[in-house]
Structures are given as structure tokens and as C-alpha cells.
Design an enzyme around this catalytic site. Structure first.
Site, PDB file in Angstrom:
ATOM      1  N   ASN A   1      60.903  22.854  49.153  1.00 11.76           N
ATOM      2  CA  ASN A   1      60.797  21.098  49.207  1.00 11.76           C
ATOM      3  C   ASN A   1      62.278  20.754  50.138  1.00 11.76           C
ATOM      4  OD1 ASN A   1      59.175  19.805  47.110  1.00 11.76           O
ATOM      5  ND2 ASN A   1      60.336  21.468  45.801  1.00 11.76           N
TER       6      ASN A   1
ATOM      7  N   ASP B   1      53.808  17.148  35.284  1.00 15.84           N
ATOM      8  CA  ASP B   1      54.080  16.385  35.662  1.00 15.84           C
ATOM      9  C   ASP B   1      54.717  16.953  36.731  1.00 15.84           C
ATOM     10  OD1 ASP B   1      55.474  14.443  36.985  1.00 15.84           O
ATOM     11  OD2 ASP B   1      57.401  13.827  36.093  1.00 15.84           O
TER      12      ASP B   1
ATOM     13  N   GLY C   1      53.933  26.444  36.870  1.00 15.87           N
ATOM     14  CA  GLY C   1      53.790  26.414  35.401  1.00 15.87           C
ATOM     15  C   GLY C   1      52.187  26.287  34.825  1.00 15.87           C
TER      16      GLY C   1
END
Length: 551
Positions: free
Chosen positions: A263, A386, A369
Site C-alpha cells: 500500500n 473489513d 484473511g
């Protein structure tokens, strides 16, 4: 025939007589190697340059790869014709110098070009804004230098092939060096330079390699001294002005800006909050209120999940931990809740400790995840999903197979809560609602796995919160639990959920591991959001022109 042979001899004399260094084929192979390496490094740098503005979705990657392949193809064609017409190696190595300086200038000018193109397009197009903006930015910033690097291979073939007897071997060796360079140019930026020194320095490193390669040629031939000196000066100027450039250069309240393997990251501080974002234009990934209270965002609505499960002191798993906003809220309001989180980006977890006061008592695992769920036997009372990459949902965490895996890791009356961050609206020229939007696809997919699904829109935001369970009495359990809450702020948060929550009626849209076009669906919603936000500015521009916007 005699004329043809004479011309060929002249070409060979031009190449080998004037340019002594080219007699060493290893130098030519090194040129091919570093050209291939730089192309891949620029491609990966392009994705990181564009990601803070347009995301790093499959759509953006497609645009990057497509435009770069166009540039390389055109460069191959033109380079071959140019080498046949005029085989002077000076021209090739001057093209490499120009490409190097252009690449070095990207950290200096690239972000301004992106913002300029985006600003021009928001007033001229209504659909597919991010696609068009990313495509035009790629064309303007990256096509020309990669076109020049595309001329390297056909030119080097001209200089290395001595006869038809070994032409296959020579061309094969050139391609092998190019491929090996491309491999290294893929791994080094991703795992070394971008995480360690950032995108800007990465561009400068590979531009410097190209420049050094070309200058070595001109030093050996004692040619183009003025051009070499100018190029060296321009490169140093780019190093000074572009090495520490900010992506969000208009922001004045950033306390951190950097990059990780996954990111672009920025931490912003306001008078009452600290905010993490992975995009300079859209979205808030995590937020910490300095007074420890409610955020006014979807995290507050998700506080209903433990009450629906009937276990405010139960076990909770958060997929997409971020900096721990939801975890800290649950710990703050519900006390002894057992919480663990999964976050794929270790650097975000580091920021959570440095800027967001994430307690050491909350366990965070650095992992994907879905892979984490597949690897563990534990079950939970609440699982929050999320997980976002930039502003888009990872396709592997949006499918029937994924939500089935989540259901299997819930206790008997457990609840899954999902944040859907792009509430669709067709009022501003978006896709027809009958075609399905990202939230409908997600909700229908979840409803095909869970028997009871409820949604509530988060007031004042583009978020929608979804709760899914196998317990038919979940809403009654929630209302009973809500009546026992004494904290006034939490009471108010839960009242909003109670007033807005509705059973979801399942439709026919479905996302699977085989077919989950979440990037395309997400882009449609982003177009709507952009148009919604720009209505005021478009009207102002019509009334007062550019002067009104500037004021």
C-alpha cells in the site's frame, strides 16, 4: 548485389570502427539486460505511482500493462526500421539517455500530471472516470520513455549479428539477457527498493542505471560530450527535486507518508482525530478519536454485532484489522472482549502502535484473511470482514466460498459483520440499478450462505453495514442486549442501528471464486460517488469559470 555488400561493409565499419566498446558483445548484452530490467521496474513503479490516486485494482494493472505493451511494440517497429536506415549506435544510446532523464523526471512531475489530467476529466466525462484518468496518465507519463527502450532490442540485433551462421544464437542470447533483466526488474522494486526507499527513489535508481550505461558508451567513444554533461546535470536536478516528493503534495497536516509492499500509506492528524488512508483521494481505512469516543462512521454501527451474538464478552476476529479502530471500540465499550485481528500489511500494524495507540493485548497476525481462516480451527462469536485493497474489495474475500469459510468459523449463534464502503446510487449517471451494483452482489452472495441477513446504511457516509447469522432470533437478542447498555454514547450508536436495520431480501447476483468482477463493479460506484461530489463544483464552473474554482 555488389552495392548491397558495399553498404553492409560501410555499416559494419560504422559500428565497429568508430565505436570500439561495441566490439565487446558483453557490453551489448548488458545494454539489453539493463533495458529489460528497467522496463519492468518502470512498470511496477507505474502501479505504485497511480495506486494512491486510482487504486491498484486489476483494472488499473490492465491499463498499465496494455499501454506499456503498446509503447514497446511501437518502439520495436520504429527501432528496427531506424537501425536499418541508419545503424549509428550514437542514436541508440542517445535514446537511452533521453529515456533515463524522462524516467528520472517522473518523481518530479508525475503527480502533477496525474492531478492535472484528473482535474480536466472531472468536468468533461461522466462515466468511467478512473479508467480514463488512469489510461491518459499512463499514456502521457510512461509511453514515450518505454517506446524509446523498445528500440533497444532491434538496434542491438543490428550490432551483434555478424553473419547469418550465428544469427539465431546471437538473437537468442539477447532475448535471454532481456528476460533475465526483466525478472530481476520485477523482484527488486517489489521486495527491495519500493518498501525500503519508496517509489520516487526507485525511479531514480533505474534511471541512473540507464544513464550510466549510456554515458559509459559515450565516454569510451569520446563523443556527445555536451549532451552527456547536460544529461548528468538534469539527472542530478531530478534527484534533488524528486527524491522526497509527496503524493498528497497539497496536504499540510500529514504526520506520516510512506509505502509498504502492499500500500501507499498516509497518516493525517486533525484537531480531534488521527486518520489512516491508503489513497490520496478516497477513503478512510482507520481512525482514532483523541477523546476515545465514537467515530461517527461504520465502526459505530458494527458495535451491534456482539449484541446480536449475545456475547459482548465473547471471542472476536477482525479480518482487515487496519490500525485497530473497531477492536479498540469493542474493548472500550464492552470491556473484556477477547479480540484478535488479521492484517496483511505489517507496516500498517507498525503504524497502529506508533500513531493509533493499539494495545499490546490485542493480538494481530500478519496474514491474508482468507488464508488465515483456512489454516485455523478456532471459532468465534463475531467475525468482522473489513478487508480492502486501496478502495476495492479483494475478489477472494467476496465469494461464496469465502463467506462459507467464515460461517464455518462462527459459533452457533455467531454473527458476521461486513463493511461495504461504496453505497451505490444511480442518480448521477451511474450504471442502471437493474444491472446490479457491488453491494447487491455482495449482499446476494452472503444471503446465499447465511439464512438471516440484515443491512443498515451509515448516516452521512457512503458505507453500508451488513450483519449475517444463522440465528433467527438475532434481532430480538440485539434489542434485549441494547436495553441493558448504560453508556449514553453507545446507547445512541445502537439506537441508530435499531432505527435503520432491515432484513435483506435475497436476489440472484452471485460472486464466486471463478467469477467475481469486484473491480469493475466497484469502479461503477466510484464514478457515481465522484459525480455526486462534483455537482457543486461543476455548477460553480458553469457560473464563474476557472476563476471561481480557484477562489
Amino acid at each position: 548485389m555488389v552495392i548491397s555488400l558495399s553498404m553492409e561493409n560501410v555499416e559494419k565499419e560504422t559500428i565497429s570502427g568508430r565505436q570500439g566498446i561495441l566490439r565487446n558483445k558483453y557490453y551489448l548484452y548488458l545494454t539489453e539486460f539493463f533495458a529489460g530490467m528497467s522496463v519492468m521496474a518502470v512498470e511496477l513503479g507505474a502501479s505504485r505511482l497511480l495506486a494512491p490516486y486510482f487504486s491498484s485494482s486489476q483494472i488499473v494493472w490492465t491499463i498499465i500493462i496494455g499501454t506499456i505493451m503498446i509503447a514497446m511494440a511501437l518502439g520495436n517497429i520504429w527501432g528496427g526500421r531506424s537501425a536499418d536506415k541508419n545503424p549509428d549506435p550514437d542514436k541508440l544510446y542517445m535514446r537511452i539517455i533521453i529515456a533515463a532523464i524522462w524516467i528520472a523526471a517522473i518523481p518530479v512531475l508525475g503527480k502533477y500530471i496525474i492531478i492535472g489530467i484528473s482535474a480536466a476529466l472531472v468536468f468533461t466525462i461522466s462515466n468511467n472516470f478512473l479508467i480514463w484518468a488512469a489510461f491518459l496518465a499512463c499514456m502521457v507519463i510512461f509511453v514515450f520513455p518505454l517506446f524509446l527502450l523498445g528500440t533497444v532490442t532491434p538496434s542491438l540485433v543490428k550490432y551483434t549479428v555478424d553473419s547469418l551462421d550465428d544469427s539465431g544464437k546471437t538473437v537468442g542470447s539477447l532475448n535471454a539477457f532481456n528476460t533475465i533483466g526483466s525478472i530481476i526488474g520485477t523482484f527488486v522494486p517489489t521486495f527491495v527498493t519500493i518498501p525500503a526507499v519508496g517509489t520516487s527513489i526507485t525511479f531514480l535508481i533505474f534511471a541512473g542505471i540507464l544513464l550510466l550505461l549510456a554515458l559509459l558508451y559515450f565516454i569510451s567513444t569520446k563523443g556527445r560530450k555536451k549532451q552527456s554533461a547536460v544529461s548528468g546535470f538534469l539527472f542530478l536536478l531530478c534527484c534533488v527535486t524528486g527524491a522526497s516528493g509527496s503524493f498528497a503534495f497539497w496536504e499540510t497536516d500529514l504526520i506520516y507518508e510512506g509505502e509498504s509492499i502492499y500500500n501507499y500509506l498516509q497518516v493525517k492528524e486533525t484537531s480531534d482525530s488521527v486518520i489512516l488512508s491508503t489513497n490520496v483521494l478516497f477513503g478512510v481505512q482507520s481512525i482514532m478519536k483523541k477523546d476515545g469516543g465514537a467515530t461517527g462512521m461504520y465502526y459505530d454501527y458494527a458495535m451491534a454485532a456482539p449484541l446480536m451474538a449475545g456475547r459482548t464478552d465473547g471471542d472476536m476476529l477482525i479480518l482487515g484489522m487496519g490500525t485497530g479502530t473497531y477492536a479498540k471500540q469493542c474493548q472500550y465499550y464492552y470491556g473484556a472482549t477477547s479480540i484478535e485481528g488479521v492484517e496483511i500489511d505489517q507496516k500498517i500494524t507498525n503504524l497502529a502502535g506508533a500513531y493509533f495507540e493499539l494495545p499490546d493485548s490485542i493480538k494481530v497476525t500478519t496474514y491474508d484473511g482468507r488464508s488465515y481462516l483456512a489454516a485455523i480451527p478456532e471459532t468465534y462469536d463475531v467475525i468482522m470482514v473489513d478487508a480492502y485493497q486501496d478502495i476495492t474489495i479483494p475478489f477472494q474475500m467476496s465469494s461464496v466460498e469465502f463467506f462459507t469459510l467464515v460461517r464455518e468459523h462462527l459459533n452457533e449463534n455467531g454473527v458476521m459483520v461486513v463493511n461495504m464502503n461504496m453505497y451505490a446510487d444511480t442518480e448521477f449517471g451511474g450504471e442502471d440499478a437493474s444491472e446490479g451494483n457491488i453491494n447487491e452482489y455482495l449482499s446476494d452472495t452472503i444471503a446465499s450462505v447465511f439464512d438471516y441477513v440484515y443491512t443498515v446504511d451509515v448516516a452521512g457516509t457512503t458505507n453500508r453495514e451488513l450483519f449475517a447469522t444463522q440465528n433467527p432470533a438475532a434481532l430480538e437478542v440485539f434489542e434485549t442486549g441494547r436495553s441493558t447498555i448504560e453508556d449514553p454514547a453507545l446507547q445512541e450508536m445502537l439506537r441508530r442501528v435499531s432505527d435503520g436495520i432491515m432484513p435483506y431480501e435475497k436476489g440472484d447476483y452471485l460472486l464466486t471464486d471463478d467469477k467475481a468482477p469486484v473491480e469493475l463493479l466497484g469502479m461503477r460506484v466510484i464514478d457515481d460517488l465522484i459525480q455526486r461530489e462534483l455537482v457543486y463544483y461543476k455548477e460553480l464552473f458553469k457560473r464563474e469559470g476557472i476563476q471561481g474554482l480557484l477562489q
